[in-house]
Design a protein around this motif. Structure first.
Motif, PDB file in Angstrom:
ATOM      1  N   PHE A  54      67.327  31.200  51.951  1.00 46.70           N
ATOM      2  CA  PHE A  54      67.040  30.559  50.677  1.00 46.70           C
ATOM      3  C   PHE A  54      65.964  31.333  49.936  1.00 46.70           C
ATOM      4  N   VAL A  55      66.184  31.466  48.632  1.00 47.27           N
ATOM      5  CA  VAL A  55      65.222  32.095  47.730  1.00 47.27           C
ATOM      6  C   VAL A  55      65.012  31.090  46.610  1.00 47.27           C
ATOM      7  N   HIS A  56      63.801  30.611  46.460  1.00 47.62           N
ATOM      8  CA  HIS A  56      63.560  29.614  45.414  1.00 47.62           C
ATOM      9  C   HIS A  56      63.170  30.293  44.104  1.00 47.62           C
ATOM     10  N   ASN A  57      63.763  29.823  43.023  1.00 47.64           N
ATOM     11  CA  ASN A  57      63.424  30.278  41.680  1.00 47.64           C
ATOM     12  C   ASN A  57      62.635  29.164  41.011  1.00 47.64           C
ATOM     13  N   PRO A  58      61.302  29.257  41.009  1.00 47.20           N
ATOM     14  CA  PRO A  58      60.505  28.195  40.407  1.00 47.20           C
ATOM     15  C   PRO A  58      60.709  28.087  38.899  1.00 47.20           C
ATOM     16  N   ASP A  59      61.259  29.138  38.295  1.00 46.53           N
ATOM     17  CA  ASP A  59      61.473  29.156  36.850  1.00 46.53           C
ATOM     18  C   ASP A  59      62.943  28.865  36.502  1.00 46.53           C
ATOM     19  N   TYR A  60      63.617  28.076  37.343  1.00 46.76           N
ATOM     20  CA  TYR A  60      65.054  27.837  37.161  1.00 46.76           C
ATOM     21  C   TYR A  60      65.398  27.208  35.815  1.00 46.76           C
ATOM     22  N   ALA A  61      64.484  26.428  35.252  1.00 50.16           N
ATOM     23  CA  ALA A  61      64.776  25.741  33.990  1.00 50.16           C
ATOM     24  C   ALA A  61      64.901  26.711  32.814  1.00 50.16           C
ATOM     25  N   SER A  62      64.415  27.939  32.981  1.00 47.97           N
ATOM     26  CA  SER A  62      64.499  28.912  31.880  1.00 47.97           C
ATOM     27  C   SER A  62      65.877  29.536  31.757  1.00 47.97           C
ATOM     28  N   GLY A  63      66.743  29.321  32.756  1.00 46.17           N
ATOM     29  CA  GLY A  63      68.107  29.810  32.628  1.00 46.17           C
ATOM     30  C   GLY A  63      68.569  30.676  33.778  1.00 46.17           C
ATOM     31  N   LEU A  64      69.811  31.059  33.698  1.00 44.85           N
ATOM     32  CA  LEU A  64      70.511  31.808  34.732  1.00 44.85           C
ATOM     33  C   LEU A  64      69.844  33.133  35.071  1.00 44.85           C
ATOM     34  N   ALA A  65      69.280  33.804  34.098  1.00 44.99           N
ATOM     35  CA  ALA A  65      68.687  35.123  34.336  1.00 44.99           C
ATOM     36  C   ALA A  65      67.583  35.057  35.382  1.00 44.99           C
ATOM     37  N   GLY A  66      66.783  34.003  35.383  1.00 42.60           N
ATOM     38  CA  GLY A  66      65.708  33.878  36.362  1.00 42.60           C
ATOM     39  C   GLY A  66      66.231  33.802  37.778  1.00 42.60           C
ATOM     40  N   SER A  67      67.323  33.089  37.975  1.00 43.40           N
ATOM     41  CA  SER A  67      67.915  32.996  39.310  1.00 43.40           C
ATOM     42  C   SER A  67      68.516  34.334  39.732  1.00 43.40           C
ATOM     43  N   LEU A  68      69.136  35.012  38.805  1.00 45.09           N
ATOM     44  CA  LEU A  68      69.701  36.327  39.098  1.00 45.09           C
ATOM     45  C   LEU A  68      68.593  37.310  39.470  1.00 45.09           C
ATOM     46  N   ARG A  69      67.503  37.302  38.714  1.00 46.87           N
ATOM     47  CA  ARG A  69      66.354  38.174  39.030  1.00 46.87           C
ATOM     48  C   ARG A  69      65.781  37.849  40.408  1.00 46.87           C
ATOM     49  N   ALA A  70      65.618  36.563  40.715  1.00 49.89           N
ATOM     50  CA  ALA A  70      65.050  36.156  41.998  1.00 49.89           C
ATOM     51  C   ALA A  70      65.938  36.611  43.157  1.00 49.89           C
ATOM     52  N   GLY A  71      67.226  36.444  43.017  1.00 49.53           N
ATOM     53  CA  GLY A  71      68.148  36.852  44.073  1.00 49.53           C
ATOM     54  C   GLY A  71      68.142  38.350  44.299  1.00 49.53           C
ATOM     55  N   VAL A  72      68.198  39.127  43.232  1.00 47.73           N
ATOM     56  CA  VAL A  72      68.193  40.583  43.355  1.00 47.73           C
ATOM     57  C   VAL A  72      66.870  41.066  43.946  1.00 47.73           C
ATOM     58  N   ALA A  73      65.773  40.479  43.526  1.00 46.01           N
ATOM     59  CA  ALA A  73      64.460  40.877  44.044  1.00 46.01           C
ATOM     60  C   ALA A  73      64.325  40.594  45.541  1.00 46.01           C
ATOM     61  N   ALA A  74      65.052  39.621  46.049  1.00 49.11           N
ATOM     62  CA  ALA A  74      64.954  39.246  47.463  1.00 49.11           C
ATOM     63  C   ALA A  74      65.886  40.043  48.370  1.00 49.11           C
ATOM     64  N   LEU A  75      66.706  40.896  47.797  1.00 46.10           N
ATOM     65  CA  LEU A  75      67.638  41.680  48.617  1.00 46.10           C
ATOM     66  C   LEU A  75      66.880  42.688  49.477  1.00 46.10           C
ATOM     67  N   PRO A  76      67.422  43.010  50.639  1.00 45.16           N
ATOM     68  CA  PRO A  76      66.793  44.044  51.462  1.00 45.16           C
ATOM     69  C   PRO A  76      66.806  45.390  50.720  1.00 45.16           C
ATOM     70  N   PRO A  77      65.839  46.240  50.984  1.00 47.69           N
ATOM     71  CA  PRO A  77      65.763  47.522  50.264  1.00 47.69           C
ATOM     72  C   PRO A  77      66.960  48.437  50.506  1.00 47.69           C
ATOM     73  N   ASP A  78      67.701  48.210  51.577  1.00 44.62           N
ATOM     74  CA  ASP A  78      68.857  49.059  51.846  1.00 44.62           C
ATOM     75  C   ASP A  78      70.174  48.482  51.315  1.00 44.62           C
ATOM     76  N   ALA A  79      70.113  47.378  50.591  1.00 42.04           N
ATOM     77  CA  ALA A  79      71.337  46.784  50.025  1.00 42.04           C
ATOM     78  C   ALA A  79      71.876  47.703  48.931  1.00 42.04           C
ATOM     79  N   GLU A  80      73.099  48.153  49.103  1.00 43.53           N
ATOM     80  CA  GLU A  80      73.720  49.050  48.132  1.00 43.53           C
ATOM     81  C   GLU A  80      74.261  48.302  46.924  1.00 43.53           C
ATOM     82  N   ALA A  81      74.533  47.013  47.114  1.00 40.11           N
ATOM     83  CA  ALA A  81      75.117  46.200  46.055  1.00 40.11           C
ATOM     84  C   ALA A  81      74.946  44.737  46.426  1.00 40.11           C
ATOM     85  N   ALA A  82      75.247  43.880  45.476  1.00 40.74           N
ATOM     86  CA  ALA A  82      75.203  42.439  45.713  1.00 40.74           C
ATOM     87  C   ALA A  82      76.380  41.787  45.012  1.00 40.74           C
TER      88      ALA A  82
END
Length: 180
Positions: A54-82
């Motif tokens: 689980f990755v929590h986006n405390p700024d979820y009310a601001s819209g979809l972009a915040g959740s997308l940013r939170a998810g991408v930021a939480a990926l392992p450094p070796d992730a080639e794609a998501a």
């Protein structure tokens, strides 16, 4: 859906979100990250027995972009794609996700891989690591659509005949239709 959290609504005996997450797990891509926002505890509870992070986006009310940013930021450094799946699309199958990943492996220079239905883009979408920096700059209630438009021919479109890539549950009527 009013005050109800659409992701927690029952469909075929399970919450809508659980269908989407199970499809990711069945596609055997890892790790599976679930970005939470509204009703975080309740969402985590319905998925507690699944091998997800689980990755929590405390700024979820601001819209979809915040959740997308939170998810991408939480990926392992070796992730080639998501593969970015939407929790309100319960009919997307593991086979759709697998075909996107396979297309990316065949065309590793692509910035994204998207499913299409009769020429119209749907979801989920595979985003390559090369586009992650642009994702980190997104804001508001828009996902990566603008980035995909700007990427032009570096977006691979994979045609499907499966309408699930275009069906989300945003209204009580949509939920009723799926239940019907």
């Amino acid at each position: 859906m009013g005050a109800d959290n659409k992701l927690l609504q029952e469909l075929r005996g399970r919450p809508i979100l659980r269908h989407a997450v199970e499809a990711q797990l069945e596609a055997r891509l890892a790790p599976v990250l679930v970005v939470t926002g509204h009703q975080r505890a309740e969402v985590e509870a319905v998925l507690a027995d699944l091998p997800v992070r689980f990755v929590h986006n405390p700024d979820y009310a601001s819209g979809l972009a915040g959740s997308l940013r939170a998810g991408v930021a939480a990926l392992p450094p070796d992730a080639e794609a998501a593969v970015v799946s939407l929790g309100d699309m319960p009919n997307v199958t593991p086979q759709v996700i697998e075909r996107l990943a396979e297309s990316h492996l065949r065309q590793p220079d692509a910035l994204a891989v998207v499913p299409t239905l009769f020429g119209h883009r749907g979801n989920p979408v595979l985003l390559a690591r090369a586009i992650f920096p642009a994702v980190s700059l997104l804001s508001g209630d828009r996902g990566a659509r603008r980035l995909l438009d700007e990427a032009g021919n570096r977006v691979v479109e994979v045609p499907f005949e499966d309408p699930a890539i275009a069906i989300d549950v945003d209204t009580p009527e949509a939920l009723k239709a799926l239940r019907g």
